[in-house]
Design a protein around this motif. Structure first.
Motif, PDB file in Angstrom:
ATOM      1  N   LYS A 202       0.833  -1.198   0.000  1.00  0.00           N
ATOM      2  CA  LYS A 202       0.000   0.000   0.000  1.00  0.00           C
ATOM      3  C   LYS A 202       0.873   1.256   0.000  1.00  0.00           C
ATOM      4  CE  LYS A 202      -3.763  -2.307   2.493  1.00  0.00           C
ATOM      5  NZ  LYS A 202      -4.595  -2.311   3.714  1.00  0.00           N
ATOM      6  N   PRO A 203       0.341   2.366  -0.524  1.00  0.00           N
ATOM      7  CA  PRO A 203       1.107   3.622  -0.491  1.00  0.00           C
ATOM      8  C   PRO A 203       1.248   4.118   0.946  1.00  0.00           C
ATOM      9  CG  PRO A 203      -1.114   3.990  -1.340  1.00  0.00           C
ATOM     10  CD  PRO A 203      -0.960   2.513  -1.212  1.00  0.00           C
ATOM     11  N   LEU A 204       2.466   4.094   1.441  1.00  0.00           N
ATOM     12  CA  LEU A 204       2.735   4.422   2.835  1.00  0.00           C
ATOM     13  C   LEU A 204       3.649   5.637   2.912  1.00  0.00           C
ATOM     14  CD1 LEU A 204       2.466   3.503   5.862  1.00  0.00           C
ATOM     15  CD2 LEU A 204       4.631   2.286   5.509  1.00  0.00           C
ATOM     16  N   VAL A 205       3.296   6.577   3.760  1.00  0.00           N
ATOM     17  CA  VAL A 205       4.097   7.781   3.966  1.00  0.00           C
ATOM     18  C   VAL A 205       4.529   7.828   5.426  1.00  0.00           C
ATOM     19  CG1 VAL A 205       4.125  10.299   3.933  1.00  0.00           C
ATOM     20  CG2 VAL A 205       2.890   9.042   2.153  1.00  0.00           C
ATOM     21  N   VAL A 206       5.822   7.917   5.649  1.00  0.00           N
ATOM     22  CA  VAL A 206       6.363   8.052   6.996  1.00  0.00           C
ATOM     23  C   VAL A 206       6.782   9.503   7.186  1.00  0.00           C
ATOM     24  CG1 VAL A 206       8.115   7.291   8.643  1.00  0.00           C
ATOM     25  CG2 VAL A 206       7.196   5.678   6.963  1.00  0.00           C
ATOM     26  N   GLY A 207       6.249  10.138   8.229  1.00  0.00           N
ATOM     27  CA  GLY A 207       6.586  11.539   8.471  1.00  0.00           C
ATOM     28  C   GLY A 207       5.501  12.215   9.274  1.00  0.00           C
ATOM     29  N   GLY A 208       5.415  13.536   9.130  1.00  0.00           N
ATOM     30  CA  GLY A 208       4.379  14.284   9.830  1.00  0.00           C
ATOM     31  C   GLY A 208       3.015  13.988   9.241  1.00  0.00           C
ATOM     32  N   LEU A 209       2.006  13.999  10.089  1.00  0.00           N
ATOM     33  CA  LEU A 209       0.650  13.726   9.625  1.00  0.00           C
ATOM     34  C   LEU A 209       0.104  14.932   8.860  1.00  0.00           C
ATOM     35  CD1 LEU A 209      -0.809  11.935  12.773  1.00  0.00           C
ATOM     36  CD2 LEU A 209       0.463  10.976  10.839  1.00  0.00           C
ATOM     37  N   PRO A 210      -0.718  14.692   7.833  1.00  0.00           N
ATOM     38  CA  PRO A 210      -1.182  15.798   6.986  1.00  0.00           C
ATOM     39  C   PRO A 210      -2.037  16.813   7.737  1.00  0.00           C
ATOM     40  CG  PRO A 210      -2.309  13.746   6.434  1.00  0.00           C
ATOM     41  CD  PRO A 210      -1.193  13.383   7.350  1.00  0.00           C
ATOM     42  N   GLU A 211      -2.692  16.378   8.809  1.00  0.00           N
ATOM     43  CA  GLU A 211      -3.508  17.331   9.565  1.00  0.00           C
ATOM     44  C   GLU A 211      -2.669  18.107  10.580  1.00  0.00           C
ATOM     45  OE1 GLU A 211      -3.964  13.217  11.491  1.00  0.00           O
ATOM     46  OE2 GLU A 211      -3.913  14.101   9.480  1.00  0.00           O
ATOM     47  N   GLY A 212      -1.415  17.717  10.721  1.00  0.00           N
ATOM     48  CA  GLY A 212      -0.534  18.405  11.662  1.00  0.00           C
ATOM     49  C   GLY A 212       0.025  19.681  11.069  1.00  0.00           C
ATOM     50  N   ARG A 213       0.667  20.465  11.921  1.00  0.00           N
ATOM     51  CA  ARG A 213       1.232  21.753  11.498  1.00  0.00           C
ATOM     52  C   ARG A 213       2.632  21.523  10.944  1.00  0.00           C
ATOM     53  NH1 ARG A 213       3.938  25.838  14.544  1.00  0.00           N
ATOM     54  NH2 ARG A 213       3.643  27.927  13.680  1.00  0.00           N
ATOM     55  N   GLY A 214       2.815  21.823   9.670  1.00  0.00           N
ATOM     56  CA  GLY A 214       4.145  21.702   9.084  1.00  0.00           C
ATOM     57  C   GLY A 214       4.599  20.275   8.851  1.00  0.00           C
ATOM     58  N   GLY A 215       3.654  19.337   8.680  1.00  0.00           N
ATOM     59  CA  GLY A 215       4.036  17.947   8.459  1.00  0.00           C
ATOM     60  C   GLY A 215       4.810  17.773   7.168  1.00  0.00           C
TER      61      GLY A 215
ATOM     62  N   SER B 228       6.921   4.927   0.606  1.00  0.00           N
ATOM     63  CA  SER B 228       7.101   3.598   0.029  1.00  0.00           C
ATOM     64  C   SER B 228       7.082   3.704  -1.489  1.00  0.00           C
ATOM     65  CB  SER B 228       5.996   2.661   0.503  1.00  0.00           C
ATOM     66  OG  SER B 228       4.746   3.035  -0.066  1.00  0.00           O
ATOM     67  N   TYR B 229       7.551   2.660  -2.160  1.00  0.00           N
ATOM     68  CA  TYR B 229       7.563   2.691  -3.616  1.00  0.00           C
ATOM     69  C   TYR B 229       6.145   2.752  -4.173  1.00  0.00           C
ATOM     70  CZ  TYR B 229      12.570   2.110  -3.735  1.00  0.00           C
ATOM     71  OH  TYR B 229      13.920   2.332  -3.570  1.00  0.00           O
ATOM     72  N   GLU B 230       5.196   2.187  -3.449  1.00  0.00           N
ATOM     73  CA  GLU B 230       3.799   2.281  -3.887  1.00  0.00           C
ATOM     74  C   GLU B 230       3.329   3.734  -3.862  1.00  0.00           C
ATOM     75  OE1 GLU B 230       4.464  -1.783  -2.043  1.00  0.00           O
ATOM     76  OE2 GLU B 230       4.918   0.293  -1.488  1.00  0.00           O
ATOM     77  N   ALA B 231       3.794   4.498  -2.868  1.00  0.00           N
ATOM     78  CA  ALA B 231       3.414   5.913  -2.772  1.00  0.00           C
ATOM     79  C   ALA B 231       4.152   6.754  -3.804  1.00  0.00           C
ATOM     80  CB  ALA B 231       3.698   6.428  -1.366  1.00  0.00           C
ATOM     81  N   ARG B 232       5.381   6.364  -4.117  1.00  0.00           N
ATOM     82  CA  ARG B 232       6.169   7.147  -5.063  1.00  0.00           C
ATOM     83  C   ARG B 232       5.562   7.129  -6.461  1.00  0.00           C
ATOM     84  NH1 ARG B 232      12.466   5.915  -3.191  1.00  0.00           N
ATOM     85  NH2 ARG B 232      12.057   6.188  -0.967  1.00  0.00           N
ATOM     86  N   LYS B 233       4.769   6.106  -6.760  1.00  0.00           N
ATOM     87  CA  LYS B 233       4.112   6.040  -8.064  1.00  0.00           C
ATOM     88  C   LYS B 233       3.141   7.200  -8.259  1.00  0.00           C
ATOM     89  CE  LYS B 233       4.380   0.978  -8.394  1.00  0.00           C
ATOM     90  NZ  LYS B 233       3.599  -0.292  -8.427  1.00  0.00           N
ATOM     91  N   PHE B 234       2.704   7.797  -7.152  1.00  0.00           N
ATOM     92  CA  PHE B 234       1.774   8.930  -7.224  1.00  0.00           C
ATOM     93  C   PHE B 234       2.517  10.265  -7.205  1.00  0.00           C
ATOM     94  CE2 PHE B 234      -0.685   5.391  -5.654  1.00  0.00           C
ATOM     95  CZ  PHE B 234      -1.921   5.536  -6.275  1.00  0.00           C
ATOM     96  N   GLY B 235       3.856  10.212  -7.207  1.00  0.00           N
ATOM     97  CA  GLY B 235       4.642  11.439  -7.201  1.00  0.00           C
ATOM     98  C   GLY B 235       5.046  11.921  -5.831  1.00  0.00           C
ATOM     99  N   ILE B 236       4.797  11.139  -4.796  1.00  0.00           N
ATOM    100  CA  ILE B 236       5.160  11.530  -3.435  1.00  0.00           C
ATOM    101  C   ILE B 236       6.657  11.331  -3.245  1.00  0.00           C
ATOM    102  CG2 ILE B 236       4.812  11.052  -0.980  1.00  0.00           C
ATOM    103  CD1 ILE B 236       1.971  10.130  -1.684  1.00  0.00           C
ATOM    104  N   ARG B 237       7.317  12.329  -2.667  1.00  0.00           N
ATOM    105  CA  ARG B 237       8.762  12.289  -2.475  1.00  0.00           C
ATOM    106  C   ARG B 237       9.134  12.784  -1.079  1.00  0.00           C
ATOM    107  NH1 ARG B 237       8.148   9.656  -6.232  1.00  0.00           N
ATOM    108  NH2 ARG B 237       9.043   9.795  -8.322  1.00  0.00           N
ATOM    109  N   SER B 238      10.308  12.411  -0.638  1.00  0.00           N
ATOM    110  CA  SER B 238      10.821  12.894   0.634  1.00  0.00           C
ATOM    111  C   SER B 238      10.881  14.411   0.636  1.00  0.00           C
ATOM    112  CB  SER B 238      12.215  12.327   0.894  1.00  0.00           C
ATOM    113  OG  SER B 238      12.184  10.926   0.989  1.00  0.00           O
ATOM    114  N   ALA B 239      10.606  14.996   1.812  1.00  0.00           N
ATOM    115  CA  ALA B 239      10.666  16.436   2.052  1.00  0.00           C
ATOM    116  C   ALA B 239       9.469  17.195   1.484  1.00  0.00           C
ATOM    117  CB  ALA B 239      11.960  17.035   1.530  1.00  0.00           C
ATOM    118  N   MET B 240       8.561  16.493   0.813  1.00  0.00           N
ATOM    119  CA  MET B 240       7.314  17.109   0.370  1.00  0.00           C
ATOM    120  C   MET B 240       6.426  17.330   1.593  1.00  0.00           C
ATOM    121  SD  MET B 240       4.583  15.360  -2.262  1.00  0.00           S
ATOM    122  CE  MET B 240       5.628  15.597  -3.704  1.00  0.00           C
TER     123      MET B 240
END
Length: 366
Positions: free
Chosen positions: A33-46, A52-64
């Motif tokens: 599954k598309p997995l993102v490790v980091g700040g939560l989207p509802e958090g401030r400045g996440g 994960s590679y599944e998430a990268r297929k959607f254009g998600i990258r580190s530091a985004m």
């Protein structure tokens, strides 16, 4: 034209989507599954630490930003990082490395250079050493790593990225010059989006194009980095693998895809960067007494401003407040800003350098 220095056997090991892979290993419900490790989207400045590679297929990258990641993939799963677990896995990986060599230069928890010119087990083949290390990591930790093998650090690092994930790439001495000539400029380490755009505007699209310029011409256009480009496009990199280095600073910076024109916009971006810096300080239990703000303008002019305090800081609100104070002091309404960076230094105790690509700087987009 390779350097006349004796040829080394260098391996660059880079774990594949490290944080996300550890989470998928430990929690079966995350696998596939598309997995993102980091700040939560509802958090401030996440901010995304790893996808994960599944998430990268959607254009998600580190530091985004996590909010942007959620927009790209609304069904992505978001989890907070477990740095204690990642550190322990990294320690195990380092132990695997040490079976083959003591010349290990960590770049981060998930990345390192190894000099196996004379490996401990007398294997003799750097390719075989890399293969055995990859297998040991998989057998003992159920994780995959990619490896690049060559005669210097720069080429080994590029090689490790070619066949990801779970790749193994060897670029031998006779292949280096041709390989570098064909390499797109954006693939050169240290060349980010802004520099790549500038190069392409000058008609420099590949290593072969860079090679047409003299060292002085490259320095004229790109500053001190021009000297590095001149040598590296010819496969020349005599840097040794350095097992013990101290870090003198730790920070993060971001180059933006558009100009920031208001102080409000700049402060918003500084908040995101402050989160990253605080996370890294916490990860390595560091506090600094000096904060440096870096600003690069749209005309490529760059300034830095520093402020020191008596009591060391490491918390996000303190970092954010100091950075914004420095930003307000240098801001001019006519300024257009393309890059902002925050760095902490003057630590209480010297620490082993854990990321050595360009001092300790998380280069987000450039």
């Amino acid at each position: 034209m390779l350097s006349a220095a004796p040829l080394r056997k260098i391996i660059h090991i880079d774990m594949d989507a490290f944080y996300a892979s550890v989470e998928q290993r430990d929690y079966p419900e995350y696998r596939g599954k598309p997995l993102v490790v980091g700040g939560l989207p509802e958090g401030r400045g996440g901010v995304v630490a790893t996808a994960s590679y599944e998430a990268r297929k959607f254009g998600i990258r580190s530091a985004m930003s996590s909010k942007k990641a959620l927009q790209l993939c609304p069904h992505a799963l978001f989890v907070r990082p477990r740095f204690a677990v990642y550190k322990e896995v990294s320690r195990h990986i380092r132990e695997i490395f040490s079976r083959y060599t003591d010349l290990i230069e960590p770049l981060s928890l998930d990345e390192a250079y190894l000099d196996v010119t004379e490996d401990k087990l007398g294997i003799g083949s750097a390719i075989e050493v890399a293969r055995q290390i990859k297998q040991a990591i998989f057998d003992e930790l159920q994780l995959t790593a990619s490896a690049g093998v060559s005669v210097n650090k720069f080429i080994a690092k590029i090689a490790s990225d070619i066949n990801k994930p779970n790749g193994l790439k060897f670029i031998g001495p006779s292949s280096i010059e041709k390989f570098m000539e064909q390499l797109p400029v954006e693939k050169f380490f240290g060349v980010g989006k802004v520099t790549a755009t500038k190069m392409k505007g000058m008609g420099l699209h590949t290593g072969a194009d860079l090679k047409q310029l003299s060292e002085q011409q490259l320095i004229h256009h790109f500053g001190k980095a021009g000297r590095f480009y001149y040598h590296i496009v010819r496969g020349m990199d005599n840097r040794e693998v350095q097992p013990h280095r101290e870090t003198k600073s730790m920070g993060a910076e971001d180059t933006f895809p558009y100009d920031l024109t208001t102080l409000e916009e700049m402060n918003t971006e500084l908040e995101k960067i402050a989160v990253l810096v605080a996370e890294r300080l916490k990860r390595y239990n560091l506090q600094g007494r000096t904060l440096t703000l870096k600003v690069k303008y749209s005309n490529f002019k760059q300034i830095t401003r520093s402020q020191s305090v008596t009591n060391p800081i490491s918390k996000m609100p303190d970092i954010e407040a100091m950075a914004k104070q420095l930003m307000a002091a240098v801001h001019n309404e006519e300024d257009k800003v393309r890059l902002l960076g925050i760095t902490l230094s003057n630590f209480n105790e010297p620490v082993i350098k854990v990321r050595g690509e360009a001092e300790w700087q998380l280069r987000l987009f450039d």
